[in-house]
Design an enzyme around this catalytic site. Structure first.
Site, PDB file in Angstrom:
ATOM      1  N   LYS A 255      27.701  38.716  28.366  1.00 41.06           N
ATOM      2  CA  LYS A 255      26.482  39.451  28.709  1.00 41.06           C
ATOM      3  C   LYS A 255      25.718  39.985  27.501  1.00 41.06           C
ATOM      4  O   LYS A 255      24.567  40.406  27.642  1.00 41.06           O
ATOM      5  CB  LYS A 255      26.823  40.604  29.653  1.00 41.06           C
ATOM      6  CG  LYS A 255      27.372  40.150  30.996  1.00 41.06           C
ATOM      7  CD  LYS A 255      26.310  39.475  31.837  1.00 41.06           C
ATOM      8  CE  LYS A 255      26.788  39.310  33.275  1.00 41.06           C
ATOM      9  NZ  LYS A 255      25.729  38.889  34.172  1.00 41.06           N
TER      10      LYS A 255
HETATM   11  C1  PLP Z   1      32.723  39.237  33.981  1.00 45.24           C
HETATM   12  C2  PLP Z   1      31.630  38.260  34.288  1.00 45.24           C
HETATM   13  N1  PLP Z   1      30.400  38.676  34.506  1.00 45.24           N
HETATM   14  C3  PLP Z   1      29.422  37.779  34.832  1.00 45.24           C
HETATM   15  C4  PLP Z   1      29.644  36.430  34.900  1.00 45.24           C
HETATM   16  C5  PLP Z   1      28.594  35.480  35.348  1.00 45.24           C
HETATM   17  O1  PLP Z   1      27.447  35.754  34.803  1.00 45.24           O
HETATM   18  P1  PLP Z   1      26.037  35.527  35.408  1.00 45.24           P
HETATM   19  O2  PLP Z   1      25.491  36.906  35.606  1.00 45.24           O
HETATM   20  O3  PLP Z   1      25.359  34.780  34.311  1.00 45.24           O
HETATM   21  O4  PLP Z   1      26.072  34.772  36.684  1.00 45.24           O
HETATM   22  C6  PLP Z   1      30.863  35.997  34.618  1.00 45.24           C
HETATM   23  C7  PLP Z   1      31.114  34.591  34.611  1.00 45.24           C
HETATM   24  O5  PLP Z   1      31.504  33.730  35.004  1.00 45.24           O
HETATM   25  C8  PLP Z   1      31.899  36.907  34.354  1.00 45.24           C
HETATM   26  O6  PLP Z   1      33.122  36.498  34.197  1.00 45.24           O
END
Ligand code: PLP
Length: 327
Positions: free
Chosen positions: A48
């Site tokens: 992120k």
């Molecule tokens: C902890 C976490 N947050 C978010 C995501 C996915 O992110 P997105 O917001 O890009 O769909 C993942 C991914 O697979 C993740 O493991």
């Protein structure tokens, strides 16, 4: 002088992205080669960081925010940490609205980085005033703060289209047959997924989804399930389809139980030495199913999405696992 060396970074934000790709050498990947993009190597410890930087810089370019302003975000935690990292460097104030099921380490981490954390209910869905995204929207409009809104912010997709996708293509030399990813906002799927499909239209995109989430059943059957469940895995799985999430990119979806996600994350540590969060266990479990069911050798890429240090009180705590997974 050391500072003139081009290998020396001058700001922590320059450390975001360009994460390593690791070949899983000890896990049973059937006839396939499975590569893991180690997003936990980002300075904020998760994938992120990429979107935090893009979303803030895009809003700055549009004149929507300037240093000194207050940013507010609804997050499972990792986007908050990424935003806190950028906010510290650029001089923004940050308020985080986080569901109360998320690990306490994330709250401590955010507070240590100067963010104000407001916990809200995890047991309510979109449309309820206490739902973390609705609450963030309300507080933002009452206080005149800038709601970053990763679920609808196109800069989220742009970050992955401009960085994650091209990095994977370059690191694999274009030899990639499948990408396995989860969906929190859909930014990774829509950004990296669309970039890679443009490079290779034959590439398959596999969705890894926690059991109980609406997404995998929707992909598999074309209709949303009548009942949405709950799950312990943090950061992925949804009770609605986020605005920026392009599910048409998905070729196949796997629903993974909490138990399998957590145990696969433990296997990842034991066999490959990578300490990841539970969502990486979900992705890895789906990737392993895909690899083991393949009849030919394919190059498959998935993600280690965040660091396991954020889950010492849960995934890596035997007592917690006994109480919650019935071990
Ligand atoms: C902890 C976490 N947050 C978010 C995501 C996915 O992110 P997105 O917001 O890009 O769909 C993942 C991914 O697979 C993740 O493991």
């Amino acid at each position: 002088m050391i500072g003139q060396d081009t290998n020396i970074y001058k700001n922590v934000l320059e450390l975001i992205g360009n994460t390593p790709l690791l070949l899983a050498s000890n896990l049973d990947t059937g006839p396939c080669r499975l590569y893991l993009k180690i997003e936990s190597a980002n300075p904020g410890g998760s994938i992120k960081d990429r979107i935090a930087l893009f979303m803030i810089e895009e809003a700055e370019k549009k004149g929507q925010i300037a240093p000194g302003d207050t940013l507010i975000e609804a997050t499972a935690g990792n986007t908050g940490v990424g935003l806190a990292l950028v906010a510290l460097q650029k001089g923004y104030r940050l308020q985080i609205i986080m569901p109360d099921k998320m690990s306490i380490e994330k709250k401590y981490c955010l507070e240590a980085m100067g963010a104000e954390v407001i916990l809200t209910r995890s047991d309510v869905g979109k449309g309820h005033p206490q739902y973390y995204q609705d609450l963030a929207q309300t507080i933002a409009s009452e206080n005149g703060a800038f709601y970053v809104n990763q679920f609808a912010n196109r800069a989220n997709v742009k970050a992955h289209y401009a960085t994650t996708g091209p990095e994977i293509w370059q690191q694999t030399g274009g030899a990639i047959d499948a990408l396995v990813c989860g969906v929190g906002t859909g930014g990774t799927l829509s950004g990296a997924g669309s970039y890679l499909k443009e490079c290779n239209p034959e590439l398959e995109i596999i969705l890894a989804d926690p059991e109980g989430s609406l997404l995998a059943p929707l992909v598999e059957t074309g209709t949303p399930p009548e009942v949405i469940g709950s799950w312990f895995v943090e950061g992925i799985g949804e009770d609605f389809v986020p605005e920026i999430c392009d599910l048409r990119l998905v070729d196949r979806a796997y629903s993974i139980t909490d138990r399998e996600s957590f145990h696969t994350a433990l296997d990842l540590l034991r066999l490959e030495g990578i300490m990841a969060g539970p969502s990486s266990g979900t992705l890895l479990a789906a990737a392993l199913r895909y690899c083991r069911s393949s009849k030919s050798c394919k190059n498959v890429v998935s993600f280690v999405c965040d660091t396991g240090n954020r889950y010492l009180s849960k995934l890596y705590n035997r007592q917690w696992r006994q109480n919650h997974l019935g071990e």
